[in-house]
Design a protein around this motif. Sequence first.
Motif, PDB file in Angstrom:
ATOM      1  N   LEU A 274      45.947  42.139  33.057  1.00 26.50           N
ATOM      2  CA  LEU A 274      47.031  41.578  33.854  1.00 26.50           C
ATOM      3  C   LEU A 274      48.164  41.132  32.936  1.00 26.50           C
ATOM      4  O   LEU A 274      49.345  41.403  33.203  1.00 26.50           O
ATOM      5  N   GLY A 275      47.808  40.490  31.827  1.00 26.71           N
ATOM      6  CA  GLY A 275      48.824  40.103  30.852  1.00 26.71           C
ATOM      7  C   GLY A 275      49.542  41.296  30.259  1.00 26.71           C
ATOM      8  O   GLY A 275      50.766  41.291  30.085  1.00 26.71           O
ATOM      9  N   GLU A 276      48.789  42.350  29.964  1.00 29.89           N
ATOM     10  CA  GLU A 276      49.384  43.558  29.395  1.00 29.89           C
ATOM     11  C   GLU A 276      50.409  44.160  30.348  1.00 29.89           C
ATOM     12  O   GLU A 276      51.533  44.506  29.948  1.00 29.89           O
ATOM     13  N   MET A 277      50.054  44.270  31.622  1.00 31.34           N
ATOM     14  CA  MET A 277      50.987  44.860  32.577  1.00 31.34           C
ATOM     15  C   MET A 277      52.218  43.973  32.773  1.00 31.34           C
ATOM     16  O   MET A 277      53.325  44.468  32.973  1.00 31.34           O
ATOM     17  N   LEU A 278      52.029  42.661  32.683  1.00 32.74           N
ATOM     18  CA  LEU A 278      53.175  41.758  32.772  1.00 32.74           C
ATOM     19  C   LEU A 278      54.112  41.935  31.582  1.00 32.74           C
ATOM     20  O   LEU A 278      55.328  41.791  31.710  1.00 32.74           O
ATOM     21  N   VAL A 279      53.550  42.259  30.412  1.00 26.77           N
ATOM     22  CA  VAL A 279      54.395  42.579  29.254  1.00 26.77           C
ATOM     23  C   VAL A 279      55.273  43.776  29.578  1.00 26.77           C
ATOM     24  O   VAL A 279      56.473  43.783  29.296  1.00 26.77           O
ATOM     25  N   TRP A 280      54.667  44.795  30.177  1.00 28.44           N
ATOM     26  CA  TRP A 280      55.448  45.993  30.520  1.00 28.44           C
ATOM     27  C   TRP A 280      56.575  45.673  31.508  1.00 28.44           C
ATOM     28  O   TRP A 280      57.604  46.324  31.509  1.00 28.44           O
ATOM     29  N   MET A 281      56.334  44.645  32.313  1.00 28.74           N
ATOM     30  CA  MET A 281      57.319  44.251  33.317  1.00 28.74           C
ATOM     31  C   MET A 281      58.330  43.245  32.769  1.00 28.74           C
ATOM     32  O   MET A 281      59.228  42.809  33.495  1.00 28.74           O
ATOM     33  N   ALA A 282      58.183  42.861  31.508  1.00 28.76           N
ATOM     34  CA  ALA A 282      59.052  41.872  30.863  1.00 28.76           C
ATOM     35  C   ALA A 282      58.904  40.481  31.470  1.00 28.76           C
ATOM     36  O   ALA A 282      59.780  39.638  31.305  1.00 28.76           O
ATOM     37  N   GLN A 283      57.785  40.217  32.118  1.00 26.21           N
ATOM     38  CA  GLN A 283      57.492  38.882  32.640  1.00 26.21           C
ATOM     39  C   GLN A 283      56.665  38.138  31.594  1.00 26.21           C
ATOM     40  O   GLN A 283      55.450  37.948  31.716  1.00 26.21           O
ATOM     41  N   LEU A 284      57.343  37.730  30.526  1.00 24.94           N
ATOM     42  CA  LEU A 284      56.648  37.302  29.319  1.00 24.94           C
ATOM     43  C   LEU A 284      55.992  35.939  29.436  1.00 24.94           C
ATOM     44  O   LEU A 284      54.954  35.700  28.816  1.00 24.94           O
ATOM     45  N   THR A 285      56.568  35.036  30.192  1.00 28.39           N
ATOM     46  CA  THR A 285      55.955  33.709  30.330  1.00 28.39           C
ATOM     47  C   THR A 285      54.580  33.811  30.979  1.00 28.39           C
ATOM     48  O   THR A 285      53.587  33.256  30.473  1.00 28.39           O
ATOM     49  N   GLU A 286      54.510  34.538  32.089  1.00 30.58           N
ATOM     50  CA  GLU A 286      53.228  34.715  32.763  1.00 30.58           C
ATOM     51  C   GLU A 286      52.290  35.603  31.943  1.00 30.58           C
ATOM     52  O   GLU A 286      51.068  35.404  31.943  1.00 30.58           O
ATOM     53  N   ALA A 287      52.857  36.566  31.222  1.00 28.00           N
ATOM     54  CA  ALA A 287      52.029  37.426  30.372  1.00 28.00           C
ATOM     55  C   ALA A 287      51.311  36.603  29.315  1.00 28.00           C
ATOM     56  O   ALA A 287      50.106  36.780  29.080  1.00 28.00           O
ATOM     57  N   ARG A 288      52.029  35.722  28.662  1.00 28.68           N
ATOM     58  CA  ARG A 288      51.410  34.872  27.642  1.00 28.68           C
ATOM     59  C   ARG A 288      50.288  34.025  28.238  1.00 28.68           C
ATOM     60  O   ARG A 288      49.230  33.829  27.627  1.00 28.68           O
ATOM     61  N   LYS A 289      50.520  33.516  29.441  1.00 33.27           N
ATOM     62  CA  LYS A 289      49.501  32.698  30.109  1.00 33.27           C
ATOM     63  C   LYS A 289      48.219  33.491  30.312  1.00 33.27           C
ATOM     64  O   LYS A 289      47.108  33.004  30.030  1.00 33.27           O
ATOM     65  N   GLN A 290      48.345  34.715  30.796  1.00 35.35           N
ATOM     66  CA  GLN A 290      47.168  35.548  31.040  1.00 35.35           C
ATOM     67  C   GLN A 290      46.488  35.970  29.735  1.00 35.35           C
ATOM     68  O   GLN A 290      45.254  36.006  29.651  1.00 35.35           O
ATOM     69  N   LEU A 291      47.271  36.267  28.728  1.00 37.28           N
ATOM     70  CA  LEU A 291      46.694  36.678  27.442  1.00 37.28           C
ATOM     71  C   LEU A 291      45.953  35.517  26.778  1.00 37.28           C
ATOM     72  O   LEU A 291      44.896  35.709  26.166  1.00 37.28           O
ATOM     73  N   ARG A 292      46.496  34.313  26.897  1.00 40.02           N
ATOM     74  CA  ARG A 292      45.794  33.147  26.343  1.00 40.02           C
ATOM     75  C   ARG A 292      44.479  32.905  27.080  1.00 40.02           C
ATOM     76  O   ARG A 292      43.471  32.511  26.472  1.00 40.02           O
ATOM     77  N   ALA A 293      44.490  33.157  28.384  1.00 41.80           N
ATOM     78  CA  ALA A 293      43.250  33.034  29.150  1.00 41.80           C
ATOM     79  C   ALA A 293      42.217  34.045  28.664  1.00 41.80           C
ATOM     80  O   ALA A 293      41.023  33.734  28.568  1.00 41.80           O
ATOM     81  N   ALA A 294      42.666  35.259  28.337  1.00 46.50           N
ATOM     82  CA  ALA A 294      41.748  36.276  27.819  1.00 46.50           C
ATOM     83  C   ALA A 294      41.140  35.836  26.488  1.00 46.50           C
ATOM     84  O   ALA A 294      39.950  36.061  26.234  1.00 46.50           O
ATOM     85  N   VAL A 295      41.940  35.197  25.648  1.00 40.45           N
ATOM     86  CA  VAL A 295      41.425  34.699  24.366  1.00 40.45           C
ATOM     87  C   VAL A 295      40.358  33.640  24.611  1.00 40.45           C
ATOM     88  O   VAL A 295      39.300  33.636  23.958  1.00 40.45           O
ATOM     89  N   ARG A 296      40.604  32.728  25.545  1.00 40.23           N
ATOM     90  CA  ARG A 296      39.622  31.677  25.835  1.00 40.23           C
ATOM     91  C   ARG A 296      38.322  32.264  26.386  1.00 40.23           C
ATOM     92  O   ARG A 296      37.223  31.797  26.050  1.00 40.23           O
ATOM     93  N   LEU A 297      38.448  33.275  27.216  1.00 41.02           N
ATOM     94  CA  LEU A 297      37.271  33.860  27.855  1.00 41.02           C
ATOM     95  C   LEU A 297      36.489  34.784  26.936  1.00 41.02           C
ATOM     96  O   LEU A 297      35.295  35.013  27.148  1.00 41.02           O
ATOM     97  N   ASP A 298      37.138  35.344  25.934  1.00 44.63           N
ATOM     98  CA  ASP A 298      36.478  36.306  25.030  1.00 44.63           C
ATOM     99  C   ASP A 298      36.930  36.038  23.592  1.00 44.63           C
ATOM    100  O   ASP A 298      37.542  36.900  22.962  1.00 44.63           O
ATOM    101  N   PRO A 299      36.641  34.853  23.058  1.00 46.34           N
ATOM    102  CA  PRO A 299      37.207  34.466  21.749  1.00 46.34           C
ATOM    103  C   PRO A 299      36.745  35.328  20.586  1.00 46.34           C
ATOM    104  O   PRO A 299      37.464  35.453  19.593  1.00 46.34           O
ATOM    105  N   HIS A 300      35.585  35.948  20.695  1.00 43.72           N
ATOM    106  CA  HIS A 300      35.046  36.719  19.569  1.00 43.72           C
ATOM    107  C   HIS A 300      34.902  38.212  19.878  1.00 43.72           C
ATOM    108  O   HIS A 300      34.358  38.969  19.074  1.00 43.72           O
ATOM    109  N   GLY A 301      35.395  38.638  21.023  1.00 42.04           N
ATOM    110  CA  GLY A 301      35.224  40.021  21.426  1.00 42.04           C
ATOM    111  C   GLY A 301      36.464  40.867  21.242  1.00 42.04           C
ATOM    112  O   GLY A 301      37.505  40.411  20.756  1.00 42.04           O
ATOM    113  N   VAL A 302      36.361  42.114  21.662  1.00 43.98           N
ATOM    114  CA  VAL A 302      37.454  43.078  21.537  1.00 43.98           C
ATOM    115  C   VAL A 302      38.685  42.616  22.301  1.00 43.98           C
ATOM    116  O   VAL A 302      39.812  42.649  21.786  1.00 43.98           O
TER     117      VAL A 302
END
Length: 320
Positions: A274-302
Motif C-alpha cells: 500500500l505504501g509502495e503504490m502511494l509512492v507511485w501516486m505521489a501521496q508521500l505522507t501517507e506512503a511513509r506512514k504505511q511503510l513505517r508500519a511495514a517496518v514495525r510489522l516485519d523488522p527483520h524480514g524482507v
Amino acid sequence: MSARGRVYLIVATASVAAAGLALGITLATRTPTPTVQKPKGPPPLSLDFGVRSGPETTALERASKLYDAGKRDEARAIFSRYSSLEAQVGAAVAAWPAGTLHTLDGLSREHPGSALVRLYLGLARLWNGDGSGATAAFEAATRVEPDTPYAVQADSLLHPHFAPRLPQFTPSEPAPAALSKLPPAQQLAALARLARSGSVRYRLLYGATLQTLGRPVSAERQFALAAKAAPNDPEALTAADVGRFSKADPSAAFSRLGPLAKRFPKAATVRFHLGEMLVWMAQLTEARKQLRAAVRLDPHGVLGAEARRFLAGLQNVGTK
C-alpha cells in the motif's frame, strides 16, 4: 531487459523499485511528456532483451552503451549489421534526425503489432515537436502489445505525474538458492515449471519475476491464480491487487488493497505494498506512514528491509 537492467538476477526477492524507483516521484519530472516543444539532443534509446543472450544480444547491448555515451555513429554501425526489429529501431534512432521518422513510420506499417516500434515512433515524433502524434503512438504501444516492457515505458510517458514503470510485488519468501545459480533464461523456465505445479509460493515468485521483466499482464495472471488458490492468504491477495494497478485507473488496486489492511492488520505485505503504490501516486505522507508500519510489522524480514530502503530513498523527497 536492457543492458542497464541486467545488473540483478531475475529471482531477486527484493523489489527492484526500492533502489531507484522510490525516487520516481522526482525522476518522473525528467520524463519527456507529449508537448509541442522539441526536446534537445537525440531521443533516448533503451532496448530490452529480456533474458535473451548470444552474440547479437551482446552486440546490440554494446551499441546501446555507445549510443548512451554519445557515440551514435559507432552505435549505428553495429545496429546496421543485424536485421532484428531491435536492431532496425536502434539504427533508425542512432541516425537521428536523418530519416529516423520515415524509417520508424515504415516499420510501424510493417509491424503494426509491435510496441517497440510504436514507442520509438512516438519518441521520434515527440523530439520532432509533434506532441499529439507522440501521444497517439504511445497509446498504440500500450494497446497493441501491453505485455511488454515497451508498453510499460509508453505508459510511463503517457502518465508523467506517476513514478516511472509500475509498482512491483515483493514476495516475503526468497526463491530457492539453487535457482540463483542458473542463467537468467533457465531461472525463468524453472520458475514457470514450478508455478505450473499450482504452488502459491511459486506463482508469486514467477509473477514477481515477470513484473521485473516488464510483462505486467502475465504477472497479473499468475497473481490472480495464486489468490484464487489461497483466498485467505494476505500475501496472495495483496499480489493480485498490486497486479491490478493501472495508472489510468489506480482505484482498481486501491479499492481492494485498502480493505485488506483492515482485514489483515498485522500483515506487513499489505502495508508495504500500500505504501509502495502511494509512492507511485505521489501521496508521500501517507506512503511513509504505511511503510513505517511495514517496518514495525516485519523488522527483520524482507518486507521490513524493503520498506526501510523506500523510506531512505524518500528521506529528502517532498519535504521542502
